[in-house]
Scaffold this motif. Structure first.
Motif, PDB file in Angstrom:
ATOM      1  N   LEU A 372       0.834  -1.207   0.000  1.00  0.00           N
ATOM      2  CA  LEU A 372       0.000   0.000   0.000  1.00  0.00           C
ATOM      3  C   LEU A 372       0.867   1.254   0.000  1.00  0.00           C
ATOM      4  O   LEU A 372       0.614   2.203  -0.751  1.00  0.00           O
ATOM      5  N   GLU A 373       1.890   1.254   0.836  1.00  0.00           N
ATOM      6  CA  GLU A 373       2.769   2.415   0.900  1.00  0.00           C
ATOM      7  C   GLU A 373       3.500   2.624  -0.425  1.00  0.00           C
ATOM      8  O   GLU A 373       3.650   3.758  -0.897  1.00  0.00           O
ATOM      9  N   ALA A 374       3.948   1.524  -1.035  1.00  0.00           N
ATOM     10  CA  ALA A 374       4.646   1.626  -2.321  1.00  0.00           C
ATOM     11  C   ALA A 374       3.717   2.154  -3.410  1.00  0.00           C
ATOM     12  O   ALA A 374       4.103   3.009  -4.221  1.00  0.00           O
ATOM     13  N   ALA A 375       2.485   1.643  -3.449  1.00  0.00           N
ATOM     14  CA  ALA A 375       1.527   2.098  -4.452  1.00  0.00           C
ATOM     15  C   ALA A 375       1.208   3.578  -4.263  1.00  0.00           C
ATOM     16  O   ALA A 375       1.094   4.334  -5.237  1.00  0.00           O
ATOM     17  N   SER A 376       1.057   4.002  -3.023  1.00  0.00           N
ATOM     18  CA  SER A 376       0.782   5.405  -2.735  1.00  0.00           C
ATOM     19  C   SER A 376       1.945   6.295  -3.179  1.00  0.00           C
ATOM     20  O   SER A 376       1.736   7.374  -3.738  1.00  0.00           O
ATOM     21  N   ARG A 377       3.151   5.830  -2.941  1.00  0.00           N
ATOM     22  CA  ARG A 377       4.333   6.598  -3.349  1.00  0.00           C
ATOM     23  C   ARG A 377       4.368   6.768  -4.870  1.00  0.00           C
ATOM     24  O   ARG A 377       4.627   7.856  -5.391  1.00  0.00           O
ATOM     25  N   GLN A 378       4.083   5.690  -5.591  1.00  0.00           N
ATOM     26  CA  GLN A 378       4.099   5.737  -7.053  1.00  0.00           C
ATOM     27  C   GLN A 378       2.993   6.646  -7.590  1.00  0.00           C
ATOM     28  O   GLN A 378       3.209   7.431  -8.521  1.00  0.00           O
ATOM     29  N   LEU A 379       1.795   6.549  -7.004  1.00  0.00           N
ATOM     30  CA  LEU A 379       0.694   7.394  -7.436  1.00  0.00           C
ATOM     31  C   LEU A 379       0.995   8.876  -7.187  1.00  0.00           C
ATOM     32  O   LEU A 379       0.682   9.735  -8.017  1.00  0.00           O
ATOM     33  N   SER A 380       1.598   9.152  -6.049  1.00  0.00           N
ATOM     34  CA  SER A 380       1.916  10.547  -5.710  1.00  0.00           C
ATOM     35  C   SER A 380       2.959  11.117  -6.659  1.00  0.00           C
ATOM     36  O   SER A 380       2.874  12.285  -7.070  1.00  0.00           O
ATOM     37  N   THR A 381       3.941  10.305  -7.012  1.00  0.00           N
ATOM     38  CA  THR A 381       4.947  10.743  -7.980  1.00  0.00           C
ATOM     39  C   THR A 381       4.293  11.069  -9.317  1.00  0.00           C
ATOM     40  O   THR A 381       4.571  12.101  -9.943  1.00  0.00           O
ATOM     41  N   LEU A 382       3.368  10.198  -9.755  1.00  0.00           N
ATOM     42  CA  LEU A 382       2.643  10.426 -10.999  1.00  0.00           C
ATOM     43  C   LEU A 382       1.817  11.699 -10.916  1.00  0.00           C
ATOM     44  O   LEU A 382       1.798  12.513 -11.850  1.00  0.00           O
ATOM     45  N   PHE A 383       1.133  11.886  -9.795  1.00  0.00           N
ATOM     46  CA  PHE A 383       0.247  13.033  -9.618  1.00  0.00           C
ATOM     47  C   PHE A 383       1.011  14.342  -9.763  1.00  0.00           C
ATOM     48  O   PHE A 383       0.553  15.282 -10.421  1.00  0.00           O
ATOM     49  N   VAL A 384       2.192  14.413  -9.163  1.00  0.00           N
ATOM     50  CA  VAL A 384       2.964  15.653  -9.171  1.00  0.00           C
ATOM     51  C   VAL A 384       3.681  15.855 -10.503  1.00  0.00           C
ATOM     52  O   VAL A 384       3.650  16.944 -11.095  1.00  0.00           O
ATOM     53  N   ARG A 385       4.321  14.806 -11.001  1.00  0.00           N
ATOM     54  CA  ARG A 385       5.133  14.954 -12.211  1.00  0.00           C
ATOM     55  C   ARG A 385       4.303  15.262 -13.449  1.00  0.00           C
ATOM     56  O   ARG A 385       4.766  15.931 -14.363  1.00  0.00           O
ATOM     57  N   THR A 386       3.096  14.748 -13.504  1.00  0.00           N
ATOM     58  CA  THR A 386       2.260  14.982 -14.684  1.00  0.00           C
ATOM     59  C   THR A 386       1.399  16.229 -14.554  1.00  0.00           C
ATOM     60  O   THR A 386       0.624  16.544 -15.456  1.00  0.00           O
ATOM     61  N   GLY A 387       1.529  16.915 -13.434  1.00  0.00           N
ATOM     62  CA  GLY A 387       0.755  18.141 -13.254  1.00  0.00           C
ATOM     63  C   GLY A 387      -0.719  17.900 -13.023  1.00  0.00           C
ATOM     64  O   GLY A 387      -1.538  18.790 -13.236  1.00  0.00           O
ATOM     65  N   LEU A 388      -1.078  16.679 -12.558  1.00  0.00           N
ATOM     66  CA  LEU A 388      -2.494  16.363 -12.358  1.00  0.00           C
ATOM     67  C   LEU A 388      -3.124  17.203 -11.260  1.00  0.00           C
ATOM     68  O   LEU A 388      -4.346  17.305 -11.191  1.00  0.00           O
ATOM     69  N   ARG A 389      -2.294  17.810 -10.420  1.00  0.00           N
ATOM     70  CA  ARG A 389      -2.881  18.619  -9.351  1.00  0.00           C
ATOM     71  C   ARG A 389      -3.641  19.812  -9.915  1.00  0.00           C
ATOM     72  O   ARG A 389      -4.425  20.445  -9.225  1.00  0.00           O
ATOM     73  N   GLN A 390      -3.405  20.122 -11.207  1.00  0.00           N
ATOM     74  CA  GLN A 390      -4.185  21.193 -11.817  1.00  0.00           C
ATOM     75  C   GLN A 390      -5.661  20.830 -11.953  1.00  0.00           C
ATOM     76  O   GLN A 390      -6.498  21.692 -12.175  1.00  0.00           O
ATOM     77  N   TRP A 391      -5.972  19.496 -11.848  1.00  0.00           N
ATOM     78  CA  TRP A 391      -7.382  19.081 -11.860  1.00  0.00           C
ATOM     79  C   TRP A 391      -8.179  19.794 -10.766  1.00  0.00           C
ATOM     80  O   TRP A 391      -9.370  19.962 -10.865  1.00  0.00           O
ATOM     81  N   SER A 392      -7.468  20.146  -9.718  1.00  0.00           N
ATOM     82  CA  SER A 392      -8.168  20.681  -8.562  1.00  0.00           C
ATOM     83  C   SER A 392      -8.846  22.019  -8.827  1.00  0.00           C
ATOM     84  O   SER A 392      -9.571  22.529  -7.991  1.00  0.00           O
ATOM     85  N   ASP A 393      -8.611  22.606 -10.005  1.00  0.00           N
ATOM     86  CA  ASP A 393      -9.348  23.832 -10.319  1.00  0.00           C
ATOM     87  C   ASP A 393     -10.703  23.547 -10.941  1.00  0.00           C
ATOM     88  O   ASP A 393     -11.459  24.459 -11.276  1.00  0.00           O
ATOM     89  N   GLY A 394     -11.011  22.218 -11.077  1.00  0.00           N
ATOM     90  CA  GLY A 394     -12.325  21.815 -11.563  1.00  0.00           C
ATOM     91  C   GLY A 394     -12.372  21.572 -13.051  1.00  0.00           C
ATOM     92  O   GLY A 394     -13.395  21.128 -13.573  1.00  0.00           O
ATOM     93  N   ALA A 395     -11.278  21.803 -13.769  1.00  0.00           N
ATOM     94  CA  ALA A 395     -11.302  21.677 -15.228  1.00  0.00           C
ATOM     95  C   ALA A 395     -11.570  20.257 -15.681  1.00  0.00           C
ATOM     96  O   ALA A 395     -12.143  20.041 -16.749  1.00  0.00           O
ATOM     97  N   ALA A 396     -11.127  19.283 -14.879  1.00  0.00           N
ATOM     98  CA  ALA A 396     -11.294  17.881 -15.292  1.00  0.00           C
ATOM     99  C   ALA A 396     -12.701  17.389 -15.083  1.00  0.00           C
ATOM    100  O   ALA A 396     -13.047  16.304 -15.518  1.00  0.00           O
ATOM    101  N   HIS A 397     -13.524  18.121 -14.394  1.00  0.00           N
ATOM    102  CA  HIS A 397     -14.872  17.655 -14.070  1.00  0.00           C
ATOM    103  C   HIS A 397     -15.910  18.427 -14.854  1.00  0.00           C
ATOM    104  O   HIS A 397     -16.977  18.657 -14.436  1.00  0.00           O
TER     105      HIS A 397
END
Length: 397
Positions: A372-397
């Motif tokens: 679980l910890e390893a999967a979370s680490r990998q997901l977090s790396t993906l989230f930051v490196r791909t700029g997915l945190r920009q979803w949080s402005d609502g554009a993806a929804h």
């Protein structure tokens, strides 16, 4: 839980703010450890992140712990018999919240849990649930909340009701021991003479199912097999007979109430006692102060032991996803196993499992924490490196 509400700010600016709100991985990890492991993975990948851990539950095992953790509850015990008739100590927590005030809370799985059942299914008793309610009330607590889930019983709450509200008698007028195998012997139901103290008691049952007591979506037909009952149609008929006799004595029939079929009919018993049934996940979210409209995160991670289409029917991850959608925050599902489904994938911004590749279910359950910890680490790396945190402005929804 601390820091549940983030101060208003522009999402995507400053440190990554993450809410980790998973349910337990049954058979492997409790919700507290699941949250801790996911959080550790996020912090490992994004050291400057601000991670809030909010262990969830939906009315099943671990609900009392999740609520007590959120509200700084104080633990105590009372004595009651378990489903096998053995006297045990039942833990309960005393809590207080703004929307409910002071209350005591316990999980019925601590008394009649499937994990500890040794008696044959038809001989398991819910009488201990009634004993626990009586004992907690004797300590001065007038408001009692029960987490309904993980039960091994299917008696329509007869054991609990015999302890608190009714006498069940046969054709000869003799008392019937209130277990499933004896339901057919019940000829009449009478009120107990000492029931009047119940008028001062406020009960609430927390459930993750909306099943009525009987019928194709009822306690027996949906959950009976996993508890060891073979003839589900007969079981359903027996609960119908019980309900006809019990409902005839109360002002408002309860068998068709949404959630009455929870915990083998303990939800039905709570209604007969004058109590209310409520969404367990919603109750926990309220306790965590996550339903007041001020939730502000860049990313929310939730999960459970196994996710499938039924996850969307009131389970904790589904309500967390609804919360995220309403706040236009990306939400990811990270579970022990996932049965991929279009509706499930639509509800989350990605569904992931720790069980992948050559990893077997047994291995995944035995090594859930590091996986679980390893999967979370990998997901977090993906989230930051791909700029997915920009979803949080609502554009993806």
């Amino acid at each position: 839980m601390t820091n549940a509400m983030c101060p208003d700010r522009q999402r995507g600016a400053g440190p990554l703010r993450v809410l980790v709100a998973p349910d337990s991985f049954k058979g492997s990890l409790g919700a507290v450890e699941v949250a801790a492991r996911i959080a550790a993975g996020v912090r490992s990948a994004v050291p400057d992140s601000i991670v809030t851990e909010a262990p969830m539950a939906d009315g099943g095992e671990g609900t009392a712990l999740a609520v007590a953790t959120a509200l700084d509850g104080v633990w105590d015990t009372v004595a009651a018999i378990d489903a096998n008739g053995v006297l045990i100590d039942v833990p309960f927590a005393v809590c207080s919240s703004a929307h409910l005030g002071a209350f005591a809370i316990f999980d019925v799985a601590e008394i009649v849990g499937l994990h500890a059942a040794t008696n044959p299914p038809g001989l398991r008793s819910t009488r201990g649930v009634g004993q626990a309610i009586r004992a907690i009330r004797s300590l001065g607590h007038k408001r009692i909340v029960l987490g309904l889930g993980g039960s091994s019983t299917n008696d329509g709450g007869a054991g609990m009701l015999a302890e608190l509200l009714f006498n069940f008698v046969d054709t000869a007028g003799a008392r019937v021991v209130p277990v499933f195998n004896n339901l057919a012997r019940i000829d009449a139901v009478e009120f107990r003479d000492d029931r009047h103290w119940l008028s001062e008691l406020e009960l609430m049952g927390l459930t993750d199912v909306g099943s009525p007591l009987t019928g194709p979506c009822g306690a027996s037909m949906v959950f009976g097999a996993q508890k060891g009952f073979a003839d589900l149609e007969q079981a359903d008929r027996l609960l119908q007979g019980l309900a006809q006799r019990c409902d005839a004595l109360v002002a408002t029939p309860c068998a068709d109430v949404e959630g009455a079929g929870a915990a083998g009919g303990l939800g039905y018993g709570i209604c007969l006692l004058g109590g209310k049934l409520s969404s367990g996940a919603r109750f926990v979210l309220d306790a965590l102060h996550l339903t007041d409209g001020n939730v502000n995160y860049d990313w929310i991670i939730t999960g459970e032991g196994r996710s499938d289409r039924q996850t969307l029917l009131g389970k904790a991850p589904a309500l967390v996803a609804q919360l995220a959608r309403s706040a236009k925050i990306p939400v990811t599902l990270l579970s022990g196993a996932v049965d991929y489904d279009a509706a499930l994938e639509e509800a989350f911004d990605g569904c992931f499992s720790v069980q992948s590749g050559p990893v077997t279910l047994e291995y995944a359950m035995n090594h859930a924490a590091p996986l679980l910890e390893a999967a979370s680490r990998q997901l977090s790396t993906l989230f930051v490196r791909t700029g997915l945190r920009q979803w949080s402005d609502g554009a993806a929804h």
